[in-house]
Design an enzyme around this catalytic site. Structure first.
Site, PDB file in Angstrom:
ATOM      1  N   PRO A 322       0.778  -1.231   0.000  1.00 14.78           N
ATOM      2  CA  PRO A 322       0.000   0.000   0.000  1.00 14.78           C
ATOM      3  C   PRO A 322       0.813   1.287   0.000  1.00 14.78           C
ATOM      4  CG  PRO A 322       0.188  -0.801   2.241  1.00 14.78           C
ATOM      5  CD  PRO A 322       0.963  -1.759   1.374  1.00 14.78           C
ATOM      6  N   THR A 323       2.158   1.197   0.115  1.00  8.43           N
ATOM      7  CA  THR A 323       2.908   2.438   0.330  1.00  8.43           C
ATOM      8  C   THR A 323       3.235   3.146  -0.985  1.00  8.43           C
ATOM      9  OG1 THR A 323       5.043   1.334   0.206  1.00  8.43           O
ATOM     10  CG2 THR A 323       4.021   1.466   2.379  1.00  8.43           C
ATOM     11  N   CYS A 324       3.593   4.418  -0.853  1.00 12.43           N
ATOM     12  CA  CYS A 324       3.947   5.247  -2.009  1.00 12.43           C
ATOM     13  C   CYS A 324       5.409   5.027  -2.358  1.00 12.43           C
ATOM     14  CB  CYS A 324       3.699   6.720  -1.703  1.00 12.43           C
ATOM     15  SG  CYS A 324       1.990   7.052  -1.334  1.00 12.43           S
ATOM     16  N   ASP A 325       5.750   3.788  -2.700  1.00 14.67           N
ATOM     17  CA  ASP A 325       7.130   3.472  -3.054  1.00 14.67           C
ATOM     18  C   ASP A 325       7.105   2.418  -4.144  1.00 14.67           C
ATOM     19  OD1 ASP A 325       9.751   2.175  -3.078  1.00 14.67           O
ATOM     20  OD2 ASP A 325      10.154   3.418  -1.313  1.00 14.67           O
ATOM     21  N   ASN A 366       5.574   5.766   5.591  1.00 13.66           N
ATOM     22  CA  ASN A 366       4.248   6.227   5.158  1.00 13.66           C
ATOM     23  C   ASN A 366       3.298   6.402   6.349  1.00 13.66           C
ATOM     24  OD1 ASN A 366       3.381   5.456   1.779  1.00 13.66           O
ATOM     25  ND2 ASN A 366       5.443   5.486   2.580  1.00 13.66           N
TER      26      ASN A 366
END
Ligand SMILES: *Cc1c(COP(=O)(O)O)cnc(C)c1O
Length: 376
Positions: A322-325, A366
């Site tokens: 789910p992370t922005c990576d 995050n």
């Protein structure tokens, strides 16, 4: 999923993601090691899952512990493990931590280099030491590569030097690579170890211990021999190379004691396609690499993944966290398939995930909290 874990999830409905550990399975796995390897002392590799409930259970069962840091040593002592049952098995230690461990009563230390040996001689005079020899890691899903161990001729010289420095040259260790799938690696490892024993014997140093490390697998999507087949191969290799001159054995399972005991419960956050003609769905879970599934790096450890809709027709998926990576993708080359009926909000179980998950999860990436663990 064990019946106890299923009941816990149904009754308690914990927020996800979370890891649920069935302590009965940990106990059974520990007892399997003592039953199938009666000649070996079990040192649980704490780094696999340092949950206090697991450590306490193993203390009560009489286990010893392989510790990677002074912090793990303190945690094991706090859980009631006697210092004589601890090994400081990391080959990379600060002098101050060696000294602190020795002061606490720890008397068994690993090394694989002259630099570390010198530190041990200064900070833990008289301690029992063992030298780790390098393995190739061939056949392992999570190999340990060239980071650890030294070549056999160097190990011989270092063990001689250990005695000269006032340490007790106690034994040899190796690790054939974590989640190992080739049981023949035990024979390779014991072959080299026995040669080293002979060379040292000729030089007047008698060793009494072989520490065989870990490598025993948990159940994943890839087929392979189970932990019990590994133990049989280990015993055969030890007998083959040492015969009736059998040294004391130490075995350090991490993954095999806690992997199959744990299940990560997660939830589908989003399902999408990247183009109108794409057959492949992207399924984003509420756990990814940073939430504790870092062993999916290079898709090395392939967890078994189950849903409440299993049995329905399946289609190809990319699984992501789910992370922005960008690195937070779990599987995109390993042909994972999930039910076509899967929906946002569905619960997804990541099976046999009790090892190397909670202890790897990031603290605040995050803004996400570390993976919660429930030991039942
Ligand atoms: C990590 C480690 C282990 C445990 O390995 P598993 O493959 O998880 O059983 C054992 N010994 C040492 C020295 C380790 O570093």
């Amino acid at each position: 999923m064990t019946a106890r874990i299923r009941r816990f999830l149904d009754e308690s409905r914990p927020a996800t993601p979370c890891l649920v550990i069935d302590l009965d399975v940990v106990r059974e796995s520990y007892l399997a090691f003592t039953r199938l390897l009666p000649q070996a002392a079990v040192y649980y590799a704490v780094k696999a899952n340092p949950a206090p409930e697991i450590v306490s259970l193993l203390v009560r069962l009489g286990s010893s512990f392989d510790c990677a840091s002074i912090y793990e040593i303190r945690d094991c002592l706090a859980a009631g493990a006697p210092a004589r049952r601890l090994s400081f098995g990391n080959t990379i230690k600060k002098a101050a931590d060696i000294e602190a461990a020795h002061r606490l009563g720890v008397d068994l230390f690993a090394f694989d280099s002259r630099g570390e040996l010198r530190k041990l001689a200064a900070a833990a005079p008289g301690a029992r030491v063992y030298c780790r020899i390098a393995m190739t890691g061939e056949g392992a899903d999570w190999p340990l590569g060239r980071k650890f161990g030294c070549e056999v001729d160097m190990a011989r010289d270092l063990m001689l030097e250990a005695g000269e420095l006032g340490l007790e040259p106690h034994g040899i260790s190796f690790h054939i690579g974590s989640q190992q799938r080739d049981v023949r690696q035990w024979d390779v490892a014991f072959g080299q170890t026995a040669m080293l024993f002979t060379a040292l014997d000729e030089a007047g140093v008698k060793l009494g211990m072989v520490n065989v490390g870990g490598g025993f697998p948990a159940r994943t999507r890839k087929d392979g021999p189970g932990a019990e087949a590994h133990m049989e191969a280990l015993v055969a290799a030890a007998r083959g190379h040492f015969g009736n001159r059998m040294p004391n054995l130490i075995v350090e399972p991490g993954r095999a004691l806690v992997g199959d005991a744990g299940l990560v419960q997660s939830e589908v956050v989003l399902i999408s396609r990247k183009g109108y003609r794409d057959e492949e769905r992207w399924v984003y879970l509420d756990i990814g690499k940073f939430g504790g599934l870092i062993e999916t790096m290079d898709e090395a450890i392939q967890y078994r993944i189950t849903t409440e809709r299993d049995g329905a027709e399946c289609g190809p998926v990319v699984l992501a966290g789910p992370t922005c990576d960008e690195a937070d993708v779990l599987y995109q080359h390993s042909n994972y398939r999930l039910p076509l009926t899967l929906e946002v909000g569905d619960r997804v179980a990541i099976e046999s995930a009790g090892a190397y998950t909670a202890s790897y999860s990031s603290v605040n990436f995050n803004g996400l909290p570390p993976l919660a663990t429930y030991c039942i």
